[in-house]
Structures are given as C-alpha cells and as structure tokens.
Design an enzyme around this catalytic site. Structure first.
Site, mmCIF file in Angstrom:
data_model
loop_
_atom_site.group_PDB
_atom_site.id
_atom_site.type_symbol
_atom_site.label_atom_id
_atom_site.label_comp_id
_atom_site.label_asym_id
_atom_site.label_seq_id
_atom_site.Cartn_x
_atom_site.Cartn_y
_atom_site.Cartn_z
ATOM 1 C CE LYS A 17 -3.526 -2.152 2.825
ATOM 2 N NZ LYS A 17 -2.681 -3.451 3.339
ATOM 3 C CE LYS A 20 -7.078 -3.234 4.136
ATOM 4 N NZ LYS A 20 -7.616 -4.184 5.014
ATOM 5 C CD GLU A 50 -0.629 -8.394 11.033
ATOM 6 O OE1 GLU A 50 0.497 -9.128 11.328
ATOM 7 O OE2 GLU A 50 -1.046 -8.368 9.746
#
Length: 335
Positions: A116, A215, A200
C-alpha cells in the site's frame, strides 16, 4: 495458454515476485497448483537476495540465493510480463516498492500489488509511468484481500452515478468492536483477536483507523480519479476515549463499527469514525472479521459487497485474480 497481447502461446508467461513472506508464498503455491500451464514465477526478490527459477524448479534454500541486482537487470533476466508485489507496507520497504513498480510500468510490465505505501505517496507518478509504458496496475490485494472492492470501484459501479462510499474494510476493527459490545474490555478483545490470528501482534494500524482510511483512499482514487496522495484524512481510533463516547450513546440493538466515508460532496477527504449502527445499515450485519463496502448510487441504488477472507491466502488469491484479469486472452461472447 495465455499471452499478454491476447494471442495463444505454447509457453507459460513469466512473473517476478517481489517479497517472499506469507502472502508471496501463498501466491506462488496457488499459481503452481492451478495455473502452471499459463504462468510461472521466473524470479523472486527477497529483502536482500534473489533467485531465478525455471517453470518446474523448486525454490532453493536461502543460502543458495544471490545478492540483489538492480530491478531493471532482474526484469530483463526473467523476461517478466508482470511484477507481483507482496513487500511490507513499511517506511523501510517504501523506496524499493516505488522504484520497482515505476521501473516495471515504464518498461511495459504490468504491476499487481498488495503493498500500500507507494500507492499512497506516488499515485499520480504510477499512473503516468503506466501511461508511458502502456502497462496497467491492479491493487485488489491492497484494498481488502479477497473482497472484490477494487474491481467494483474501478469498473463495476462506473456509470451508475456513485456519489459516496461507506466502508468497514478492516476485519480486526469489526471483530474487536463486536467483542466489546458483548461485554469484553478493549484489552480482552484485542487479545482474543490475536489468539485467533485475526489481529497482528502489533494491531495499532488496525485500531487507529489508519488501515481503514488507507483502503478508503485507494477505493476513492479508483472511483473518482482522485489523487490518493492528496486526500486528507480525519480518523478516530478504537481507544478508551472513543469507546466511552460511543458506548454512552449506544442504543438497544445497535452495533459498533469503525466506518470510513468518502463523498463527491467533500472532494479529497476521507473520514473514519466509530459509529453505532442500526440493523437497517448494511454494515451492521458484518460477522466476526468480515469486511464490507457500500457504494451509494442515488439513482441505481446502494450496492454492498461483503465478506472476503483477511488472510495471506485471501490476499494471494486476490492477486492471482488480478493476474488473470490482466493477462487473459481476448475472447468472444460473454468472456
């Protein structure tokens, strides 16, 4: 067999894989398992080393890999028709992601990326490089793993008059907020998400709203041609302060969601807020770590896509799909 120009070929097309973490390894496995007649990974670039591969060769042990060479040389040596990026979206990896993608695109080599960071900073430069080289970029793996949100934004809702989007594209946030609504503390909810492999070890990008905003920025860029690097972000994270505010306002039957919004009424602006949603809202119905995007089209009606696994396998499958859509042959009829 498939060829980049749409003509048949007797040989599988070579791809270069940048990065060799869990997503990249899943991608390699999927290509070999189901598409070996059409594509093969001709080379892999790790953090500091690289390896050239034949269509049927196993990946050698890392001590047998060689030091990295310039990306131009590696692309030439492999004859790659596409660069597949699965490097971390980190500050340390950012310069490499920029260099590799710009170089490939200018040489007429397509780019499929789950990374990204360079999309956020070099959106216009990447588009210009693709124009220069006659190449294309696909970013499904960066916008929601197996959720086909990028395809809808890029093509599926074009012409339908989409004026705004509402998105819950981060599964960790949805899972954590559901656990909190069920009575868990923030610490307990995060620990459960980590135990199940949803979050995570460092969930800060998910809980701060940063990943959700990223996003939404990418989807807005595909939808409306916005320069992603110029989009302003206002974001509210999931923390004790935001939870105290929203839980005090939470009504019976409502659910908490971290919602990103973007609208043509506020160009180049994305916001992320913790909201209490009613059952009538499509984003209310997410389950566990699911994701969803609603494209709001006043005349055509709202269009919501929901689901898509957030996992290395989900991201890898989305990149396989992007490769197929980029390099499939010209067909007739419904294909």
């Amino acid at each position: 067999m498939l060829a980049g120009n749409g003509s048949p070929t007797s040989q599988p097309l070579p791809l270069v894989l940048s990065g060799f973490g869990p997503v990249a390894q899943e991608f390699l496995a999927r290509i070999r398992a189901t598409h070996s007649q059409d594509f093969f990974v001709a080379g892999i670039r790790g953090h500091q080393d690289q390896i050239l591969l034949d269509p049927d060769s196993a990946v050698p042990a890392r001590p047998l890999w060689t030091p990295l060479t310039p990306i131009t040389e590696f692309l030439s040596a492999t004859g790659a028709v596409a660069l597949i990026q699965a490097t971390p979206s980190s500050s340390g990896a950012h310069p490499r992601a920029v260099e590799e993608s710009l170089t490939a695109l200018r040489q007429g080599i397509h780019v499929v990326t789950a990374t990204k960071s360079h999309l956020l900073t070099h959106w216009q430069e990447l588009a210009a490089a693709a124009q220069e080289g006659g190449s294309r970029i696909r970013i499904s793996g960066a916008t929601g793993a197996a959720l086909p949100a990028a395809d809808l934004a890029r093509l599926g809702v074009q012409g339908l008059g989409c004026e705004s989007l509402r998105a819950c594209p981060n599964g960790t946030s949805t899972f954590v907020l559901d656990r909190i609504s069920a009575g868990s503390s923030l610490v307990e909810a995060i620990a459960e998400a980590q135990r199940l492999g949803i979050a995570e070890s460092d969930p800060s990008a998910d809980l701060s709203g940063s990943d959700t905003a990223t996003k939404a920025r990418l989807l807005a860029g595909l939808l409306w041609g916005w320069d992603v690097s110029q989009i302003r972000v206002e974001q509210e994270g999931i923390d004790d302060d935001s939870l105290r505010r929203i839980i005090a306002e939470l009504g019976a039957g409502q659910r908490l969601r971290a919602v990103a919004t973007a609208s043509l009424k506020q160009p180049l602006h994305v916001s992320v807020r913790i909201e209490a949603l009613e059952p009538s809202d499509p984003l209310f119905h997410l389950s566990g770590p699911e994701k969803a995007i609603t494209f709001q089209c006043p005349e055509a009606g709202d269009i919501t896509v929901q689901g898509g696994r957030s996992s290395p396998a989900g991201a890898a499958l989305s990149m396989v799909k992007d490769v197929l859509t980029l390099l499939r042959p010209q067909t007739t009829g419904f294909h």
